[in-house]
Design an enzyme around this catalytic site. Structure first.
Site, PDB file in Angstrom:
ATOM      1  N   GLN A 115       1.790   5.453  -5.155  1.00  0.00           N
ATOM      2  CA  GLN A 115       0.291   5.703  -4.864  1.00  0.00           C
ATOM      3  C   GLN A 115       0.240   7.537  -4.914  1.00  0.00           C
ATOM      4  O   GLN A 115       0.913   8.095  -4.388  1.00  0.00           O
ATOM      5  CB  GLN A 115       0.102   5.420  -3.487  1.00  0.00           C
ATOM      6  N   HIS A 182      -4.883   7.005  -4.598  1.00  0.00           N
ATOM      7  CA  HIS A 182      -5.400   6.750  -3.069  1.00  0.00           C
ATOM      8  C   HIS A 182      -6.879   7.488  -3.019  1.00  0.00           C
ATOM      9  O   HIS A 182      -7.006   8.546  -2.849  1.00  0.00           O
ATOM     10  CB  HIS A 182      -4.506   7.556  -2.165  1.00  0.00           C
ATOM     11  N   HIS A 185      -9.507   6.180   3.193  1.00  0.00           N
ATOM     12  CA  HIS A 185      -9.099   6.747   4.633  1.00  0.00           C
ATOM     13  C   HIS A 185      -9.300   8.209   4.638  1.00  0.00           C
ATOM     14  O   HIS A 185      -8.620   8.822   5.335  1.00  0.00           O
ATOM     15  CB  HIS A 185      -7.578   6.439   4.846  1.00  0.00           C
ATOM     16  N   TYR A 187      -9.031  10.848   2.673  1.00  0.00           N
ATOM     17  CA  TYR A 187      -8.411  11.561   1.973  1.00  0.00           C
ATOM     18  C   TYR A 187      -9.109  12.390   0.788  1.00  0.00           C
ATOM     19  O   TYR A 187     -10.422  11.805   0.463  1.00  0.00           O
ATOM     20  CB  TYR A 187      -7.270  11.091   1.487  1.00  0.00           C
ATOM     21  N   ARG A 233      -7.220   2.443  -4.737  1.00  0.00           N
ATOM     22  CA  ARG A 233      -7.526   1.991  -3.236  1.00  0.00           C
ATOM     23  C   ARG A 233      -8.804   2.857  -2.566  1.00  0.00           C
ATOM     24  O   ARG A 233      -8.626   3.828  -2.713  1.00  0.00           O
ATOM     25  CB  ARG A 233      -6.194   2.316  -2.422  1.00  0.00           C
ATOM     26  N   GLY A 346       1.574  -4.593   5.296  1.00  0.00           N
ATOM     27  CA  GLY A 346       2.260  -3.246   6.022  1.00  0.00           C
ATOM     28  C   GLY A 346       3.399  -3.290   6.932  1.00  0.00           C
ATOM     29  O   GLY A 346       4.325  -3.351   6.725  1.00  0.00           O
ATOM     30  N   ARG A 347       2.951  -3.235   7.993  1.00  0.00           N
ATOM     31  CA  ARG A 347       3.757  -3.092   9.222  1.00  0.00           C
ATOM     32  C   ARG A 347       4.572  -4.223   9.550  1.00  0.00           C
ATOM     33  O   ARG A 347       5.852  -4.169   9.893  1.00  0.00           O
ATOM     34  CB  ARG A 347       2.752  -3.043  10.512  1.00  0.00           C
TER      35      ARG A 347
END
Length: 372
Positions: A115, A182, A185, A187, A233, A346-347
């Protein structure tokens, strides 16, 4: 301890079985429909991925995941990173580290893409990496609209576009199976798209919010040529701004997606905190963001959002209302009706790198739950 009973484990394996089918599109070939979502680990001293990174990615590949999307890895601009422990995607030392990661993942039968990332204003006012360099953004504003860092000049924009192209070419050179940009979010790429951070009046202004991301995609596509998968993304939400919206209707979403797709994006990765939630009201109200992307573009889609865990992302541990087994059945229904092609975890993979093998193999009761 796992939240699954033995009976739930058997039902989970049955529900997820269709996701074990291979997937191939846009030059990307996967052994199944499971991906690891990008998660910043800050375990790369001086920006160089080392033995910890090799072991981390190898374990997830060995645990059955088909596609690994690396943590965000920054382009050359000194203002792209907040921490010296975030991996870089330029330079010989980083290249050697990433080649070793790629070899380890491929040896376990999985695909891997990096990414590519620029932190933009979220780098903050006091970054650990290059603290003497001001943070950069479209209008010199943070996510709350307060002044922070510097507004990018057009020359600075051109330089960052070239940085993304450089890293894209290196992804191909270093043996990756594609790349992800990316654009989510809050960025840098997302900052140009969101009216909250883009107050410019030039050709990159909010009235032409797609200009910068489209130029990045075009430069990346030119750098890698045809046949090398480019994933994009994006998200509606930003940190601390979970109600933020870059689009509010399907028509606006199509206006966002179409120029990116035409510029060279092969696969979309809409990032949501809850993959099952509907995105719009009215027609096709059952569709989440991934389902709408699939409907509007026909392009391959990676869905994501609290799969295999019991708390919402960035929710201070607030539990989800529905049981995990019920949510996995909903996931299977979404896949069956064609809402997405690949699902990212993810987590759950931080808790147990073998989550995929256990969940699909009737051993969900053995899963080590994420507790961070």
């Amino acid at each position: 301890m796992s939240a699954y009973s033995a009976a739930e484990a058997a039902g989970t394996a049955e529900a997820l079985a269709p996701l074990l089918t291979p997937f191939s599109a846009a030059g990307l070939s996967l052994r199944n429909r499971f991906a690891m979502a990008p998660m910043t680990m800050q375990r790369s001293p001086d920006g160089v991925p080392g033995p910890w990174s090799v072991d981390h990615y190898r374990a997830v590949a060995a645990g059955g995941t088909g596609l690994l999307i690396t943590e965000g890895t920054v382009v050359r601009d000194p203002a792209s990173s907040v921490s010296s422990r975030i991996p870089r995607f330029h330079g010989e030392q980083s290249g050697a580290g990433w080649r070793t990661v790629v070899e380890a993942v491929h040896a376990e039968g999985a695909a891997i893409i990096p990414q590519l990332w620029h932190n933009g204003v979220l780098r903050g006012a006091s970054p650990d990496s290059h603290p003497d360099v001001p943070s950069k953004s479209p209008s010199g504003l943070d996510l709350d609209g307060a002044p922070l860092g510097e507004e990018l000049t057009t020359a600075g924009i051109d330089s960052i576009i070239a940085d993304f192209a450089e890293s894209a070419a290196l992804a191909k050179q270093w043996g990756f199976d594609g790349l992800e940009l990316h654009g989510a979010h809050g960025y840098l790429l997302d900052e140009f798209v969101w009216s909250g951070t883009n107050r410019r009046t030039d050709r990159y202004g909010s009235a032409a919010r797609m200009t910068f991301p489209v130029e990045v995609v075009k430069a990346v596509r030119a750098a890698v040529g045809p046949g090398f998968p480019v994933v994009y993304r994006f998200s509606q939400w930003k940190p601390g701004h979970y109600d933020a919206r870059i689009v509010r209707t399907p028509a606006e979403l199509e206006g966002f997606l179409r120029p990116l797709h035409e510029a060279g994006v092969d696969v979309f990765h809409p990032s949501t905190r809850r993959h099952w939630q509907p995105e719009f009201t009215g027609e096709d109200a059952r569709l989440g963001l991934a389902g709408w992307v699939k409907k509007l573009t026909g392009a391959p889609v990676i869905a994501v959002g609290s799969v295999g865990v019991d708390t919402e992302f960035r929710s201070d541990g607030a539990p989800l209302a529905d049981s995990r087994a019920h949510r996995l059945r909903l996931l299977a229904e979404q896949f069956d009706r064609g809402d997405f092609d690949v699902i990212a975890l993810g987590r759950a993979l931080l808790g147990d790198p073998a989550w995929v093998a256990k969940a699909t193999g009737g051993r969900a009761q053995e899963i080590v739950d994420y507790t961070g």
